[in-house]
Scaffold this active site. Structure first.
Site, mmCIF file in Angstrom:
data_model
loop_
_atom_site.group_PDB
_atom_site.id
_atom_site.type_symbol
_atom_site.label_atom_id
_atom_site.label_comp_id
_atom_site.label_asym_id
_atom_site.label_seq_id
_atom_site.Cartn_x
_atom_site.Cartn_y
_atom_site.Cartn_z
ATOM 1 N N GLU A 2 0.838 -1.207 0.000
ATOM 2 C CA GLU A 2 0.000 0.000 0.000
ATOM 3 C C GLU A 2 0.873 1.257 0.000
ATOM 4 O O GLU A 2 0.680 2.157 0.839
ATOM 5 C CB GLU A 2 -0.999 -0.016 1.171
ATOM 6 C CG GLU A 2 -1.960 -1.182 1.078
ATOM 7 C CD GLU A 2 -3.206 -1.081 1.945
ATOM 8 O OE1 GLU A 2 -3.289 -0.200 2.814
ATOM 9 O OE2 GLU A 2 -4.122 -1.908 1.728
ATOM 10 N N GLU B 163 -4.850 -8.763 -0.522
ATOM 11 C CA GLU B 163 -5.634 -8.499 0.701
ATOM 12 C C GLU B 163 -7.101 -8.423 0.306
ATOM 13 O O GLU B 163 -7.483 -7.570 -0.502
ATOM 14 C CB GLU B 163 -5.217 -7.182 1.370
ATOM 15 C CG GLU B 163 -3.943 -7.282 2.165
ATOM 16 C CD GLU B 163 -3.615 -6.025 2.961
ATOM 17 O OE1 GLU B 163 -4.552 -5.325 3.416
ATOM 18 O OE2 GLU B 163 -2.414 -5.744 3.105
HETATM 19 O O1 AHR Z 1 -5.309 -5.979 6.785
HETATM 20 C C1 AHR Z 1 -5.270 -4.819 7.562
HETATM 21 C C2 AHR Z 1 -4.631 -3.645 6.830
HETATM 22 O O2 AHR Z 1 -5.399 -3.311 5.712
HETATM 23 C C3 AHR Z 1 -3.262 -3.892 6.258
HETATM 24 O O3 AHR Z 1 -2.246 -3.723 7.181
HETATM 25 C C4 AHR Z 1 -3.165 -2.850 5.186
HETATM 26 O O4 AHR Z 1 -2.307 -3.244 4.139
HETATM 27 C C5 AHR Z 1 -4.600 -2.653 4.753
HETATM 28 O O5 AHR Z 1 -4.942 -1.321 4.711
#
Ligand code: AHR
Length: 523
Positions: free
Chosen positions: A191, A329
């Site tokens: 990110e 994610e």
């Molecule tokens: O999964 C929780 C958080 O969500 C992670 O650390 C981040 O990459 C995303 O914003």
């Protein structure tokens, strides 16, 4: 005033039934479903690592070299293909050298991403790789690009992967590991448009190209680099990354990156499901009503459009589909209850199973481009597969979905044509059923069906476009209520049960209950 059904998670007692028809095109095999679609993500956050995985060798909780035996056994059963670590935003400030050597001498740091909680560094590279080997899976290591350096990242790769006996391997050997680890997947940052450094896409693309020139497996096959991709529907980020970061300037000497493969193996996508579209109000994860249920499923269903649009952009630059879309994610992220035992801890309900079933079906259907996905997060955080409380452990409804769907790992996707009634709640209208089908190496067909309708079963006639079939069987996961939850002190209500099926020539007849996830096997 809201109708009674809007205020309670209970569904009408009398379940009606919809009729549906599905055709599986057994004569039109598609892409291979990469097992890595069933990957996991674990971050130093809440009790995701400490207590969830790592209890230390002195713990009364049964463990092997400090790693919980119950969690490892549960994960082995579902054949976890890959685990991403150490974050997440935690990775953007992680310094790997802090996690080496005798544990009582490691520096205690601050987890700057999550609550400024103390970070003991007791779970470092060696412990993670031990965990990987105990689970029987592959590592996906997220490198710190946000606050780290190319040199720090390259040093980590040398430490992990340099051949035994070489200079960089000496330190590794002193810490107990002679042979190199294979590191098949490297996440080049996390990110970086946000917690990883607030970068513009141009800045990140330049950083990615630089890191890509140095990051490699020093003794194994070429590592697969996963570049940071879009946050949800940031299509511009995808467009620019494909334009700016796939190519390199060829060099006449045989440099590691000088091959016919694009610099990036994969481009990531992060997408979370919650109630509606407001990050500040993600909705309750227990005790929710039908409007919240439908709003969350609408967002989960959006995954299909999201992938279609990102993939169309990737197709323009990469028509041969060499670069994977890595949804590294994803998951259902609601607001934690006030008395949650740790940060981002969520109770697990039937709705999570429905969301997992839909999401995995969608990834399967896009198997030509989606070749990695990592649910957030494996233990005790967001949409977990396993929850722990002290010495107790339970598996969640999402875990059972991963268990049912493991038949799709490495199988050949088969196209499906579906005619089914919509599920309507207020102004939300969604396809009532969500499916994916595949054929495994032994020739068996597997169909996974999610019936999202909270009140109506669905009677489905499944037509098979070719072949001779002798047997069909089914399993189904459901529960009384859309917010039925898993409890530490009660029997697991989500264990899948047999589902009656009838085979008649080239058709299978089955009725899937409301709010359920089913697996049909046909041979
Ligand atoms: O999964 C929780 C958080 O969500 C992670 O650390 C981040 O990459 C995303 O914003």
């Amino acid at each position: 005033m809201l109708a009674a059904s809007a205020l309670t998670a209970a569904v009408p007692a009398i379940s009606q039934s919809n009729d549906a028809e599905l055709t599986i095109r057994t004569d039109q095999p598609g892409a291979t479903i990469d097992p890595n679609i069933y990957g996991q993500f674990v971050e130093h956050l809440g009790r995701g690592v400490y207590e969830g995985i790592w209890v230390g060798p002195e713990s009364p909780i049964p463990n092997t070299r400090g790693i919980r035996n119950d969690v490892v056994a549960a994960l082995r059963k579902i054949k976890v293909p890959v685990i991403r670590w150490p974050g997440g935003c935690f990775a953007d400030a992680y310094h790997w050298q802090d996690g080496l050597g005798p544990r009582d001498r490691r520096p205690v740091g601050i987890n700057s991403a999550w609550n400024q909680s103390p970070e003991t560094n007791h779970f470092g590279t060696h412990e993670f790789m031990d965990f990987i080997e105990q689970v029987g899976t592959k590592p996906f290591v997220s490198i710190n690009v946000g606050s780290g350096s190319v040199r720090e990242a390259d040093d980590w790769m040398r430490y992990m992967s340099a051949p035994a006996g070489s200079g960089p391997a000496k330190a590794r050997e002193v810490n107990g590991r002679k042979e190199p680890w294979n590191v098949p997947f490297i996440g080049v940052g996390n990110e970086n448009w946000g917690c990883g450094g607030n970068m513009t896409v141009e800045t990140y693309a330049a950083a990615f190209r630089q890191y890509a020139a140095f990051l490699r497996n020093y003794s194994g096959p070429r590592a697969n680099l996963i570049a940071v991709g879009s946050d949800t529907d940031d299509y511009d980020w995808t467009e620019k990354m494909m334009a700016l970061a796939m190519q390199w300037r060829p060099h006449p000497t045989p440099l590691a990156y000088n091959t016919d493969r694009p610099l990036m193996w994969g481009l990531s996508l992060h997408f979370y499901t919650f109630t509606g579209d407001d990050w500040g109000n993600k909705g309750r994860n227990v005790g929710f009503g039908l409007p919240d249920y439908a709003a969350a499923l609408k967002r989960a269903n959006f995954t299909d459009e999201l992938i279609t649009r990102h993939a169309a952009i990737m197709d323009k630059y990469d028509p041969e589909k060499k670069v994977a879309l890595a949804v590294d994610e994803w998951g259902a992220w609601f607001d934690s209850e006030k008395d949650a035992p740790s940060q981002l801890y969520l109770e697990s309900t039937l709705r999570d199973a429905v969301i997992a079933g839909m999401s995995l079906n969608i990834f399967n259907r896009h198997a030509d481009r989606v070749r990695m996905a990592n649910i957030a997060q494996m233990v005790n955080v967001i949409q977990s597969l396993v929850l722990t409380r002290g010495a107790k452990m339970v598996v969640t409804p999402t875990y059972h979905v991963f268990d049912l769907y493991k038949v799709h790992h490495g199988a050949t996707l088969l196209p499906t044509e579906l005619r089914a009634a919509d599920y309507v709640q207020g102004d939300i209208r969604l396809p009532g059923l969500d499916v994916s089908a595949s054929r495994d190496a032994a020739g068996k067909l597997h169909l996974t069906i999610v019936n999202i309708d909270p009140a109506k079963a669905s009677s489905i006639r499944i037509n098979l476009s070719g072949g001779t079939w002798r047997r069909a069987s089914g399993q189904v996961l459901t529960a009384d209520r859309i917010d039925t939850r898993i409890r530490f002190d009660a029997a697991d209500p989500f264990v899948p049960k047999p589902l009656p099926t009838r085979l008649s020539g080239r058709a299978v007849i089955v009725t899937v209950p409301s709010k359920s996830v089913s697996l049909i096997e046909i041979q």
